[in-house]
Design a protein around this motif. Structure first.
Motif, PDB file in Angstrom:
ATOM      1  N   SER A   1       0.832  -1.182   0.000  1.00 45.60           N
ATOM      2  CA  SER A   1       0.000   0.000   0.000  1.00 45.60           C
ATOM      3  C   SER A   1       0.875   1.243   0.000  1.00 45.60           C
ATOM      4  O   SER A   1       2.091   1.166   0.092  1.00 45.60           O
ATOM      5  CB  SER A   1      -0.940  -0.008   1.201  1.00 45.60           C
ATOM      6  N   PRO A   5       5.133  -1.653   2.233  1.00 45.83           N
ATOM      7  CA  PRO A   5       4.844  -2.970   1.654  1.00 45.83           C
ATOM      8  C   PRO A   5       4.181  -3.950   2.621  1.00 45.83           C
ATOM      9  O   PRO A   5       3.509  -4.871   2.192  1.00 45.83           O
ATOM     10  CB  PRO A   5       6.226  -3.472   1.219  1.00 45.83           C
ATOM     11  N   LYS A   6       4.345  -3.728   3.914  1.00 51.01           N
ATOM     12  CA  LYS A   6       3.765  -4.659   4.893  1.00 51.01           C
ATOM     13  C   LYS A   6       2.482  -4.128   5.514  1.00 51.01           C
ATOM     14  O   LYS A   6       1.937  -4.732   6.420  1.00 51.01           O
ATOM     15  CB  LYS A   6       4.780  -4.964   5.991  1.00 51.01           C
ATOM     16  N   VAL A   7       1.996  -2.992   5.022  1.00 48.70           N
ATOM     17  CA  VAL A   7       0.790  -2.382   5.582  1.00 48.70           C
ATOM     18  C   VAL A   7      -0.422  -2.804   4.768  1.00 48.70           C
ATOM     19  O   VAL A   7      -0.464  -2.648   3.553  1.00 48.70           O
ATOM     20  CB  VAL A   7       0.898  -0.839   5.597  1.00 48.70           C
ATOM     21  N   HIS A   8      -1.395  -3.369   5.460  1.00 50.50           N
ATOM     22  CA  HIS A   8      -2.684  -3.710   4.830  1.00 50.50           C
ATOM     23  C   HIS A   8      -3.685  -2.655   5.292  1.00 50.50           C
ATOM     24  O   HIS A   8      -4.175  -2.706   6.416  1.00 50.50           O
ATOM     25  CB  HIS A   8      -3.124  -5.108   5.231  1.00 50.50           C
ATOM     26  N   TRP A   9      -3.943  -1.682   4.435  1.00 52.43           N
ATOM     27  CA  TRP A   9      -4.813  -0.555   4.772  1.00 52.43           C
ATOM     28  C   TRP A   9      -6.264  -0.990   4.736  1.00 52.43           C
ATOM     29  O   TRP A   9      -6.723  -1.591   3.765  1.00 52.43           O
ATOM     30  CB  TRP A   9      -4.570   0.583   3.796  1.00 52.43           C
ATOM     31  N   ILE A  10      -7.019  -0.698   5.775  1.00 55.55           N
ATOM     32  CA  ILE A  10      -8.443  -1.007   5.835  1.00 55.55           C
ATOM     33  C   ILE A  10      -9.177   0.329   5.868  1.00 55.55           C
ATOM     34  O   ILE A  10      -9.280   0.962   6.922  1.00 55.55           O
ATOM     35  CB  ILE A  10      -8.782  -1.860   7.071  1.00 55.55           C
ATOM     36  N   ASP A  18      -3.893  -5.389  15.712  1.00 55.22           N
ATOM     37  CA  ASP A  18      -3.144  -6.408  14.982  1.00 55.22           C
ATOM     38  C   ASP A  18      -1.983  -6.853  15.868  1.00 55.22           C
ATOM     39  O   ASP A  18      -0.948  -6.190  15.925  1.00 55.22           O
ATOM     40  CB  ASP A  18      -2.644  -5.847  13.655  1.00 55.22           C
ATOM     41  N   THR A  65     -14.924  -2.381  12.820  1.00 54.41           N
ATOM     42  CA  THR A  65     -14.943  -2.575  11.369  1.00 54.41           C
ATOM     43  C   THR A  65     -15.696  -1.512  10.590  1.00 54.41           C
ATOM     44  O   THR A  65     -15.598  -1.458   9.373  1.00 54.41           O
ATOM     45  CB  THR A  65     -15.554  -3.947  11.007  1.00 54.41           C
TER      46      THR A  65
END
Length: 112
Positions: A1, A5-10, A18, A65
Motif C-alpha cells: 500500500s 509494503p507490509k501495511v494492509h490498509w483497511i 493487529d 470494522t
C-alpha cells in the motif's frame, strides 16, 4: 500500500488491533479504542461503566470494522500520491545524508 509494503490498509475501519499494535482513525475512534482496551484487559463491565460515567455513547460489541466518517475522507489523486512519495524520499535522503556527515538530526514534525 501507499503506507509501506507490509501495511494492509483497511479504509473503513474505525480502529484496528493487529497483535501488539493498535491504531485508530481519529479522536472519537481513539476513545472507542481506549474502551476496547479496557474491555480486553479488565472486562466488559468496567468498559461499559467507564463509557457511561463519561457520558460517551459506545457500543459494547464494537469490533472497529465500521467507521461512519470514512466516507467523508476524500480519496487521494494520483498527483497527491506521487507528491507524498517524493516528500518521503526527500525527507529520508536528507536525514540519511546528514547522518552520514555526522550531523545530529532530529525530525521535529511530521512532514507527510
Amino acid at each position: 500500500s501507499l503506507f509501506g509494503p507490509k501495511v494492509h490498509w483497511i479504509p473503513c475501519a474505525r480502529w484496528v488491533a493487529d497483535g501488539p499494535f493498535y491504531t485508530s482513525s481519529g479522536v472519537s475512534a481513539g476513545t472507542d479504542l481506549s474502551l476496547v482496551l479496557l474491555r480486553e484487559i479488565f472486562g466488559s463491565d468496567l468498559a461499559d461503566a467507564t463509557a457511561r460515567q463519561a457520558e460517551y455513547p459506545w457500543d459494547l460489541a464494537d469490533d472497529g470494522t465500521s467507521d461512519p466518517f470514512s466516507h467523508t475522507i476524500p480519496k487521494q489523486t494520483w498527483g497527491q500520491v506521487i507528491l507524498t512519495r517524493v516528500q518521503k524520499a526527500v525527507a529520508s535522503s536528507v536525514f540519511c545524508f546528514g547522518f552520514a556527515l555526522g550531523y545530529k538530526m532530529q525530525i521535529t514534525q511530521n512532514l507527510v
